[in-house]
Motif scaffolding. Structure first.
Motif, PDB file in Angstrom:
ATOM      1  N   LEU A 142       0.826  -1.210   0.000  1.00 56.25           N
ATOM      2  CA  LEU A 142       0.000   0.000   0.000  1.00 56.25           C
ATOM      3  C   LEU A 142       0.858   1.257   0.000  1.00 56.25           C
ATOM      4  N   PHE A 143       2.020   1.186   0.654  1.00 60.45           N
ATOM      5  CA  PHE A 143       2.868   2.371   0.792  1.00 60.45           C
ATOM      6  C   PHE A 143       3.649   2.675  -0.471  1.00 60.45           C
ATOM      7  N   THR A 144       3.881   1.653  -1.272  1.00 63.82           N
ATOM      8  CA  THR A 144       4.766   1.849  -2.418  1.00 63.82           C
ATOM      9  C   THR A 144       4.048   1.744  -3.763  1.00 63.82           C
ATOM     10  N   ASP A 145       2.983   0.946  -3.828  1.00 61.80           N
ATOM     11  CA  ASP A 145       2.317   0.739  -5.117  1.00 61.80           C
ATOM     12  C   ASP A 145       1.633   2.010  -5.597  1.00 61.80           C
ATOM     13  N   PRO A 146       1.534   2.150  -6.915  1.00 60.97           N
ATOM     14  CA  PRO A 146       0.722   3.238  -7.447  1.00 60.97           C
ATOM     15  C   PRO A 146      -0.758   2.858  -7.371  1.00 60.97           C
ATOM     16  N   PRO A 147      -1.658   3.840  -7.458  1.00 66.46           N
ATOM     17  CA  PRO A 147      -3.080   3.497  -7.463  1.00 66.46           C
ATOM     18  C   PRO A 147      -3.439   2.675  -8.708  1.00 66.46           C
ATOM     19  N   SER A 148      -4.496   1.905  -8.577  1.00 69.08           N
ATOM     20  CA  SER A 148      -4.902   1.044  -9.684  1.00 69.08           C
ATOM     21  C   SER A 148      -6.424   0.998  -9.751  1.00 69.08           C
ATOM     22  N   ARG A 149      -6.939   0.441 -10.856  1.00 65.70           N
ATOM     23  CA  ARG A 149      -8.391   0.320 -10.949  1.00 65.70           C
ATOM     24  C   ARG A 149      -8.896  -0.801 -10.051  1.00 65.70           C
ATOM     25  N   ARG A 150      -7.985  -1.761  -9.769  1.00 67.70           N
ATOM     26  CA  ARG A 150      -8.380  -2.834  -8.849  1.00 67.70           C
ATOM     27  C   ARG A 150      -7.970  -2.446  -7.431  1.00 67.70           C
ATOM     28  N   PRO A 151      -8.930  -2.351  -6.499  1.00 64.32           N
ATOM     29  CA  PRO A 151      -8.605  -1.862  -5.148  1.00 64.32           C
ATOM     30  C   PRO A 151      -7.537  -2.716  -4.463  1.00 64.32           C
ATOM     31  N   ASN A 185      -4.933  -4.019  -5.606  1.00 60.84           N
ATOM     32  CA  ASN A 185      -3.591  -3.702  -6.083  1.00 60.84           C
ATOM     33  C   ASN A 185      -3.221  -2.239  -5.848  1.00 60.84           C
ATOM     34  N   SER A 186      -4.159  -1.471  -5.292  1.00 61.07           N
ATOM     35  CA  SER A 186      -3.941  -0.019  -5.196  1.00 61.07           C
ATOM     36  C   SER A 186      -3.014   0.343  -4.043  1.00 61.07           C
ATOM     37  N   GLY A 187      -2.231   1.392  -4.266  1.00 57.67           N
ATOM     38  CA  GLY A 187      -1.354   1.889  -3.217  1.00 57.67           C
ATOM     39  C   GLY A 187      -1.284   3.407  -3.270  1.00 57.67           C
ATOM     40  N   VAL A 188      -0.544   3.972  -2.315  1.00 49.09           N
ATOM     41  CA  VAL A 188      -0.456   5.433  -2.233  1.00 49.09           C
ATOM     42  C   VAL A 188       0.970   5.922  -2.516  1.00 49.09           C
TER      43      VAL A 188
END
Lengths: 302, 290
Positions: free
Chosen positions: A65-74, A76-79
Motif C-alpha cells: 500500500l505504501f509503495t504501489d501506485p493506485p490502480s483500478r483494482r482496489p 492492487n492499489s497503493g499510495v
C-alpha cells in the motif's frame, strides 16, 4: 479562627474569613469538571474519528500500500506516488514560506517604522490568513500554472501552498520576535552593534523556537489542504512517481478525496487506510517539529 | 581652565574632601566644551522631547575624566534620559528627539552625521536589570569585541575583563555555562565585563544595583571604585547614599514646569551633600521632597 492584620497602623480583624469558603470550593470543583468536559468533547470526537477510520481501513494496510501506485483494482492499489508527492510539495512549500516569512516578519517587527502604513500592512496580513484556501488555489493557478507556465506541476502546487501559509508564518514569526525581551536588544546595541548584528545574533536565535513552532504548525495545516492543490492540478489518479519539480504529481489528501468519492465500498475503505497513513505522516512531522525546537532552544543558554 | 570658577570635579581629592567653607557659590559657570582635558564629556543645552512632551530642558554639565559622576533626582526627572543621550540610546525610542551638544573628544555626539553605533562602542552601557545574552559566560564577554572587529587572544580578553569585573574567581571553571545561570549580582558584573570588553572610554550605568541585594550592591560599588582609574563612569541612581558613597561629582535633577526635568545643581559630591547651593537640592537630600 480570626485573622489579624495591620494596615497602616490600624489593626483589622477579618470577620469570619471562612464564611464563603465552602461556596468558593464548590465553585472551584464545578469548574474543574466543566474544564474536564471541554477536554473530553475534543478527545471523544478525535477517538470516534480514529476508531471509524481504523475499523474501516485496517484490513487494507499491507506493505504494498505504501509503495504501489493506485490502480483500478482496489486490492492492487497503493499510495506510493501520493506519499512522495506530499513529501515533495511540503518541502517546496517550506523552502518558500519559511525564509520569505521570516524575512517579512523581521522587516515588519524590527525594521519598519511604526506608522499607519505598517499598521495597515499588519491588518492586511492577518486578513490574508483568513482567506479561503481555494482562493489561493486560484491565485496559484493564475500565477504559477498559467503565467509562469509551470503547468500542473509539483512546483506550482508547492508555491500555491506556500502563499497560503505565508501569512500564518509571518504572523507566528512576528509574535515570536515580539516576545524577545527588549532588554536583549538594548544589550546588543549598548555594545555598539548594528541593527542587523543584534537581530542576527540575539533576536532571531531567541525567537527561533517560536518561529519553528508556528511554521511547522502552518505546514501541518498545509499538508492536509486539498482545495488549492486540486485547483493547481494535483492528480487524484497518477501511476508514476514525479521525477522533477516540473512533473505532474499527486498528494495524499487529493487521493483520499478521489477514492472516497468512488461508488465501490472497497475504495472507500482504501480511503480510510490512506487517512491512517496521512495521520502518521502528520505525526512524524509534528515529532520532527518538537525535536527541532528542542535542538534550537538548547543552543540558547536561558 | 582659567574660565572655570567652580571645581566641577577636577579629580583632585582635596577638592572633594574639603567642604566648601566659603558659603554657596552664586554662579556655576562651565567652560567652553572641548577646552578642558580633564573633561570626558561636556553636555550643553541638552533638550529631550518624547513626541510633544518636553522631557528634559537645557541641561549642561561636565563629566570629568576618570571619575564617577552620579545623576540623582526624583522619579521622572529625566536623569535616565540624559544618560541615554550620552550614547545615543534614545535613537532607539520612537518619537524621541534630542537637541543640544554632547562634546566628546572634540566631536558633538548628538550630531546627525555621527554614527550612533560608533558612539556606543566608545561609550558602553550597563542597564538597570542585568541582561546577559542567553549564551555562555565566555561568549557574553567576547561578543562585543567580535562584532567590533577587535582581534587578538579572546581567552586573555575574557580573563582580563572578568578579572576587572571582579568575577573571574567565581566563574573561571564554568565559562561555558550560561550567563543566565549566575546570580543577579554576578550577572550584573558579567554585564560590566561585557561592557569593558569593547574597550570603551566611558561607561554609563543606569541604576546598576537597583535590582540587587545589599551585598551584591556593595560589590558593584567597590568595583566602580576600581574601574574609575581606567574609565569614566556616569551612574544614574535612586539611592542617595549610593551616590554619596561612590561618586566624585553629583548632578541633581528635579522636576520643573510641566513635568520637565531640569538640572538643579552639579557639584563635587561632598559639597552637594554637605553644602548644597540650591534650596531644592537641600530639600531633596534631607528627605523633605521626593
Amino acid at each position: 479562627m480570626s485573622v489579624e492584620a495591620t494596615i497602616g497602623g490600624t489593626s483589622v480583624v477579618a470577620a469570619e474569613p471562612a464564611s464563603n469558603l465552602r461556596g468558593r470550593e464548590v465553585r472551584a470543583r464545578i469548574m474543574s469538571v466543566v474544564l474536564f468536559l471541554g477536554t473530553i468533547v475534543a478527545l471523544v470526537a478525535l477517538g470516534v474519528l480514529l476508531w471509524t477510520v481504523i475499523a474501516r481501513g485496517w484490513d487494507w494496510i499491507r506493505p504494498g500500500l505504501f509503495t504501489d501506485p493506485p490502480s483500478r483494482r482496489p486490492e492492487n492499489s497503493g499510495v506510493g506516488p501520493a506519499i512522495l508527492g506530499t513529501f515533495y510539495v511540503i518541502l517546496l512549500t517550506a523552502a518558500f514560506a519559511f525564509p520569505v516569512g521570516i524575512l517579512g516578519a523581521i522587516y515588519l517587527e524590527e525594521y519598519a517604522p511604526q506608522n499607519w502604513w505598517t499598521r495597515l500592512l499588519r491588518i492586511n496580513i492577518s486578513n490574508l490568513a483568513g482567506v479561503p484556501s481555494i482562493v489561493y488555489g486560484l491565485l496559484g493557478l493564475g500565477i504559477f500554472v498559467e503565467f509562469f507556465g509551470f503547468g500542473r506541476s509539483l512546483i506550482a502546487g508547492g508555491l500555491a501552498l506556500g502563499l497560503l501559509i505565508l501569512p500564518i508564518v509571518i504572523i507566528a514569526s512576528q509574535e515570536a520576535l515580539r516576545a524577545v525581551p527588549p532588554s536583549l536588544r538594548e544589550a546588543g546595541y549598548g555594545l555598539g552593534a548594528t541593527k542587523w548584528q543584534v537581530t542576527r545574533s540575539h533576536v532571531l536565535p531567541a525567537a527561533m523556537p517560536g518561529i519553528l513552532t508556528g511554521t511547522i504548525l502552518a505546514l501541518s495545516t498545509g499538508i492536509g489542504e486539498t482545495a488549492p492543490l486540486l485547483v493547481t492540478g494535483a492528480a487524484s489518479f497518477l501511476t508514476s512517481n514525479p521525477d522533477s519539480i516540473f512533473d505532474r504529481y499527486s498528494v495524499l489528501p487529493v487521493l483520499i478525496y478521489g477514492w472516497s468519492s468512488r461508488p465501490q465500498a472497497e475504495f472507500q475503505e482504501l480511503a480510510a487506510a490512506a487517512i491512517m497513513i496521512m495521520l502518521a505522516v502528520l505525526l512524524v512531522l509534528n515529532l520532527t517539529a518538537i525535536v527541532l525546537r528542542r535542538r534550537v532552544s538548547r543552543r540558547l543558554r536561558w | 581652565m582659567l574660565t572655570r570658577t567652580t571645581t566641577v570635579g577636577t579629580g583632585n581629592p582635596a577638592d572633594v574632601a574639603a567642604p566648601s567653607g566659603t558659603g554657596r557659590r552664586a554662579t556655576h559657570r562651565l567652560s567652553a566644551p572641548g577646552t578642558d582635558d580633564s573633561v570626558a564629556v561636556a553636555i550643553r543645552d541638552l533638550n529631550a522631547y518624547y513626541g510633544s512632551f518636553h522631557a528634559v530642558g537645557d541641561v549642561a554639565f561636565d563629566v570629568p575624566k576618570n571619575e564617577i559622576t552620579a545623576l540623582i533626582g526624583p522619579s521622572g526627572c529625566g536623569k535616565s534620559t540624559v544618560l541615554r543621550c550620552i550614547n545615543r540610546m534614545n535613537d532607539l525610542v520612537p518619537g524621541a528627539r534630542i537637541e543640544g551638544t554632547i562634546q566628546y573628544r572634540g566631536q558633538n555626539l548628538n550630531a546627525r552625521k555621527v554614527d550612533a553605533v560608533e558612539v556606543r562602542r566608545r561609550i558602553g552601557m550597563v542597564f538597570q536589570k542585568p541582561n546577559p545574552f542567553p549564551k555562555s559566560i565566555y561568549e557574553n564577554v567576547v561578543w562585543g569585541a567580535k562584532i567590533n572587529g577587535i582581534k587578538g587572544n579572546y581567552d586573555e580578553l575574557v580573563e582580563r575583563c572578568l578579572r576587572q569585573a571582579a568575577l573571574w574567581d567565581e566563574v573561571k571553571d564554568k565559562l561555558k555555562e550560561s550567563g543566565l545561570a549566575l546570580s543577579g549580582g554576578q550577572q550584573q558584573r558579567l554585564c560590566i565585563a561585557r561592557a569593558i570588553a569593547t574597550n570603551p572610554d566611558v561607561i554609563l550605568m543606569d541604576e546598576p544595583a537597583s535590582a540587587l541585594d545589599p551585598i551584591s550592591t556593595l560589590k558593584i560599588e567597590e568595583l566602580m571604585r576600581e574601574l574609575e582609574r581606567q574609565y569614566t563612569i556616569v551612574i544614574v541612581t535612586h539611592n542617595m547614599q549610593q551616590a554619596a558613597r561612590v561618586s566624585d561629582q553629583t548632578v541633581f535633577f528635579s522636576l520643573g514646569e510641566k513635568r520637565m526635568g531640569v538640572l538643579v545643581e552639579a557639584s563635587p559630591t561632598r559639597e552637594l551633600f554637605t553644602n548644597p547651593r540650591d534650596q531644592r537640592t537641600e530639600d531633596y537630600i534631607t528627605g523633605r521632597f521626593g
